[in-house]
Design a protein around this motif. Sequence first.
Motif, short mmCIF file in Angstrom:
data_model
loop_
_atom_site.label_atom_id
_atom_site.label_comp_id
_atom_site.label_asym_id
_atom_site.label_seq_id
_atom_site.Cartn_x
_atom_site.Cartn_y
_atom_site.Cartn_z
N LEU A 287 4.97 10.55 -3.01
CA LEU A 287 4.82 9.48 -3.41
C LEU A 287 5.07 7.88 -2.72
N THR A 288 5.20 7.31 -3.02
CA THR A 288 5.47 5.40 -2.72
C THR A 288 6.49 4.82 -3.55
N VAL A 289 7.92 4.34 -3.00
CA VAL A 289 8.81 3.36 -3.36
C VAL A 289 8.25 2.38 -3.11
N ALA A 290 8.05 1.86 -4.98
CA ALA A 290 7.23 0.60 -5.57
C ALA A 290 9.24 -0.39 -5.55
N ARG A 291 10.89 -0.22 -5.71
CA ARG A 291 11.32 -0.84 -5.13
C ARG A 291 12.13 -0.11 -4.90
N ALA A 292 13.19 -0.69 -4.15
CA ALA A 292 13.75 -0.12 -3.28
C ALA A 292 15.82 -0.75 -3.02
N THR B 261 1.38 8.16 -6.10
CA THR B 261 0.56 7.21 -5.21
C THR B 261 -0.83 7.38 -5.60
N SER B 262 -1.80 8.03 -6.17
CA SER B 262 -2.93 8.31 -7.07
C SER B 262 -2.38 7.47 -8.58
N GLY B 263 -1.77 6.70 -8.87
CA GLY B 263 -1.41 5.65 -10.27
C GLY B 263 -1.13 6.23 -11.50
N ASN B 264 -0.93 8.46 -11.35
CA ASN B 264 -0.74 9.33 -11.99
C ASN B 264 0.86 9.28 -12.50
N LYS B 265 1.72 9.65 -13.61
CA LYS B 265 3.27 9.83 -13.93
C LYS B 265 3.71 10.85 -13.05
N VAL B 266 4.43 10.54 -12.53
CA VAL B 266 5.27 11.46 -10.92
C VAL B 266 5.42 13.24 -12.25
N ASP B 267 5.00 13.73 -10.84
CA ASP B 267 5.16 15.24 -11.20
C ASP B 267 7.21 15.65 -10.90
N MET B 268 7.50 15.83 -12.40
CA MET B 268 8.61 15.71 -11.34
C MET B 268 9.67 17.13 -11.28
N PRO C 290 14.80 6.38 7.34
CA PRO C 290 13.41 7.09 7.59
C PRO C 290 13.10 8.35 7.52
N ASN C 291 14.31 9.23 7.35
CA ASN C 291 13.98 10.32 7.11
C ASN C 291 13.45 11.14 5.10
N VAL C 292 14.60 9.91 4.38
CA VAL C 292 13.51 10.50 2.51
C VAL C 292 12.68 9.74 2.53
N THR C 293 12.22 8.08 3.20
CA THR C 293 11.05 8.22 3.03
C THR C 293 9.62 8.91 3.16
N ARG D 271 0.61 -1.06 0.15
CA ARG D 271 0.59 0.30 0.15
C ARG D 271 0.60 1.42 0.35
N PRO D 272 0.93 2.65 -0.39
CA PRO D 272 1.31 3.14 -0.97
C PRO D 272 1.89 3.95 1.46
N GLY D 273 3.34 4.00 0.96
CA GLY D 273 3.95 4.17 1.60
C GLY D 273 4.14 2.95 3.50
N LEU D 274 4.09 1.82 2.84
CA LEU D 274 3.87 1.26 3.60
C LEU D 274 6.01 0.97 4.19
#
Length: 502
Positions: free
Chosen positions: A417-422, A440-447, A406-409, A173-176
Amino acid sequence: MLQIPQTGIYLSKLFPLRLCFDYYQYICRYLLSIMEVSCPYFDPEFENLNEKIYGPRVTVDNESCDKCTVVKVDSLNKQGLLLEVVQVLSDMDLVISKSYISSDAEWFMDVFHVKDQRGNKVADKKVISYIQQAIGAKRELQNSGEMKKCYDNAVRTESCSDCTAIEMIGTNRPGLFSEISAVLAEQKCNVVEAHAWSHNACLACVAYVSDESTSASIDDPNRLATIEDQLSTILRPTTIADHNCMGAKTHFLGCDSSMSRMERRLHQLMFANHDFDGPPGQVSTSFSSINMDHVEEGRRTVVSIDRCAEKGYSVVTVECMDRPKLMFDTVCTLTDMQYVIFHASIASHGPFSYQEYYIRHKDGYTLDTEDERLQVIKCLEAAIERRVCEGVRLELCAENSVGLLPNVTRILREYGLTVARADIATDGEKIKNVFYIQDTSGNKVDMRLVELMERELQPLAFQVKNELLLPPNDTSMERESFSFVGLLRSQLERFSHSFIPI
């Protein structure tokens, strides 16, 4: 006088009976010891004599091919040998562009065409030495420090040789991943190394941690139980339907493993959690309709299974986008599913990879039922897609300090934003964090959000790469016919001079 049988020793009748009995026992033990010494001696190494004589023999050839280094392996065959060889090449971050495999008649013959990450031949003598020693003398080296001396990047760093390993699996889930990092920091755990994958709403993570104050492994059972309990709480499924969640497990890790073995464990965790049973309605895209201007549309994996009745094999064909460690993922999955690969051929053409495996179950039977074929197809598709992440790659390098992760995440989470792979690794006093992030909403990441994050995370060394960038259009690329029999037949004569006759 009393005579002890078969000894020629006489005892006086005046001896106490108890003393005579004790002396008799002593003589018997002495005679038994003589008999043991006179028995034939068998060298314990005799069992492995065939292996020592016949393999594995490794040749690294930079002359026969203009663009690749050719690695040839021949040996007596044994279950899992192919995976061991591919693991070694994966440890070196080598890209396998072509491979021919044959392991029939109890003999293993394998040829790999490999390049480094820059697309060049393998010229470093340390790398070549490591490949030859790690494959050719694996058992002699695996319990010693020689492999570390051959090539430092091929195995885990010294800082991770005495850590506690934590395996986690749960519904994503987002933020896990941010919550996992926060729990570890709360429990005074320093993350030395960690790798996390997410696929089909499932997240698996293997983390290597040490005590924050002592930098040693955590071996207090009560403390480990607390860590497990807290991690299991946040990994616990939020719905009744997510009943396959396994939670977290901790165990002590001694001097152990390379990156590929950790990745194999991630595959196993995902498989155990049935991540291959993805959302219904997913349809694979056929590669025959893909235009190079729209390669993104054909990113899906296509797996098919046919039957070779003449030889009694099931033929597994895989077509997908090419990428590093692709062969490792497929071979690892088939091996862990208890299938034996007898023949195989792998080739890359432009951005695509075509793989063909001739397999049987280890019990000797083929994939005869539709359910068995469907299971293998789904598992291979999942194994190939786990490593692929459609998102933005963030790389941060900094001094290793407790609380950095933990600070970066947390900041990523605050920006939606959510971490899909690390992939997190420590090298001395430096730590390298690589995150593949998605919205997290499934949209393209806003640069623009990424730029704001970069300012907030200064003065950390910060690199951003969009992982959706595709290879340049190659108009000369055409799909070539792909058949194991033709490829193997054309190559065996060329390489036969380096193989030992059966």
